[in-house]
Design an enzyme around this catalytic site. Structure first.
Site, mmCIF file in Angstrom:
data_model
loop_
_atom_site.group_PDB
_atom_site.id
_atom_site.type_symbol
_atom_site.label_atom_id
_atom_site.label_comp_id
_atom_site.label_asym_id
_atom_site.label_seq_id
_atom_site.Cartn_x
_atom_site.Cartn_y
_atom_site.Cartn_z
ATOM 1 N N ASN A 52 64.840 1.748 17.227
ATOM 2 C CA ASN A 52 65.048 3.172 16.980
ATOM 3 C C ASN A 52 66.455 3.357 16.419
ATOM 4 O O ASN A 52 67.155 2.380 16.143
ATOM 5 C CB ASN A 52 64.819 3.994 18.248
ATOM 6 C CG ASN A 52 65.730 3.562 19.394
ATOM 7 O OD1 ASN A 52 66.783 2.961 19.184
ATOM 8 N ND2 ASN A 52 65.336 3.854 20.611
ATOM 9 N N ASP A 241 54.631 8.892 19.519
ATOM 10 C CA ASP A 241 55.930 8.645 20.142
ATOM 11 C C ASP A 241 57.067 9.060 19.209
ATOM 12 O O ASP A 241 58.102 9.579 19.656
ATOM 13 C CB ASP A 241 56.056 7.172 20.522
ATOM 14 C CG ASP A 241 57.300 6.892 21.322
ATOM 15 O OD1 ASP A 241 57.384 7.369 22.472
ATOM 16 O OD2 ASP A 241 58.210 6.214 20.805
#
Length: 366
Positions: A52, A241
């Site tokens: 991420n 997500d």
């Protein structure tokens, strides 16, 4: 790991008939499966493109790996009997807990084991261990339970029978039967609660539901799909997500991570060529956590007459972290209107129930 099957459902290579007969004999024509058939491990080193924006492995990447391992063990098990060849399709994911972050350079070991079978479905429990290959340290990073149904390769709408497994005890089988009944009932209740997503108002105030509500639009291509031309469950969960993470980051303006995912319900299949709209909205905040409801709606790009439909729904829980990866307080959610109030109260009830379960589990371990 991948394999190719033509539309006939038969392997695209030649196999010695005597070898095929021996394999079928070994499989027992639908007798209880061996331990090898009901367990599978997938391992992969985490690369920079799995990260991420702050460098940890993306929660959606872990969810995708969990689903891949579950699909492999489920499909392998369901093909240990004669009849049409089939593939395990994901219908539900039980609560998924993110216990520790996984970092780039670590190896994720995903172990999937079939723990219960009914006539037409099977439960797969999955654990993810992270391994630092420089120090040898291993940690339990994630655990989840998934439910699959086997769909025939010749006719995707045909649900196949599931071969039974051997249980260590009658108690283990009974516990599995209770879990099966509970998830079946909850799936039906969730279908009945499907509601429209309301667009946010113009110029919403900070820390309101409308301020952080976010959507992502994705065209389903061949790389997203199974050999049935339906979307992989793991691909859908990764998109969900991502959207939930955007909602959480907009609300907090800090580093955020996935803490857990409540039950993910797959209501209808999504086919290749569909346009999916993934929408996330805040429903509840506690002092240090946020609950985000995520919907996946699908519509056909090629067939204009077909209406958009709700394909998947779930609740994600996120936490806010400081630079030392310690939990930060979450800004309170500003509620406006009866609908938002109702969703907040329902989220609070789920939060308290989850907290009680964690405390009970901690006491059992002590």
């Amino acid at each position: 790991m991948s394999c190719f099957f033509p539309r006939s459902g038969r392997p695209a290579y030649k196999v010695d008939k005597r070898l095929t007969a021996a394999i079928r004999s070994q499989r027992g024509r639908g007798d209880a499966s061996s331990q090898q058939d009901s367990k599978y491990e997938l391992s992969r080193i985490m690369r920079p493109d799995d990260a991420n924006i702050v460098g940890n492995v993306h929660g959606g990447t872990i969810l995708k790996m969990i689903e891949e391992a579950g699909c492999i063990v489920g499909t392998r098990h369901c093909n240990t009997q004669d009849g049409d060849r089939c593939m395990a399709a994901l219908v539900r994911v039980e609560k998924t807990e993110f216990l520790y972050p996984v970092f780039i350079g670590e190896v994720a070991h995903v172990t999937a084991e079939i723990t219960y079978t009914s006539k037409h479905s099977l439960e797969v429990q999955v654990q993810v261990m992270s391994e630092n290959i420089l120090t040898g340290v291993k940690k339990l990073a994630n655990k989840a339970a998934l439910w699959y149904v086997p769909c025939s390769l010749k006719n995707v709408d045909k649900i196949m029978d599931v071969p039974p497994i051997k249980y260590a005890s009658a108690e283990q089988e009974e516990l599995g039967r209770k879990r099966y009944g509970a998830q079946k009932m909850e799936r039906q209740e969730t279908k009945a609660r499907i509601e429209d997503v309301v667009p946010p108002p113009p110029n919403p105030g900070q820390h309101t539901v409308g301020f952080s509500q976010s959507s992502l639009i994705h065209l389903v291509g061949p790389s997203d799909c199974t050999i049935h031309n339906y979307v992989h469950g793991g691909v859908t969960m990764k998109l969900m997500d991502e959207v939930a993470g955007i909602v959480a980051a907009r609300h907090c303006s800090t580093n955020i991570v996935t803490a857990s995912v409540d039950a993910i319900n797959f209501h209808r299949k999504i086919i290749k060529g569909c346009v999916v709209t993934v929408t996330g909205r805040l429903t509840f905040t506690s002092n240090k956590s946020m609950e985000i409801e995520v919907f996946v709606d699908a519509s056909s790009l090629m067939e204009a007459g077909k209406e958009k439909y709700r394909a998947v729904s779930a609740f994600f829980t996120y936490i806010s972290l400081d630079k030392a990866n310690k939990a930060l307080p979450v800004p309170p959610l500003k509620i406006d209107g009866e609908e938002e109030k109702r969703r907040f109260e329902e989220g609070n009830a789920r939060y308290l129930q989850s907290k009680a379960k964690r405390l009970a589990e901690k006491e059992r371990q002590e």
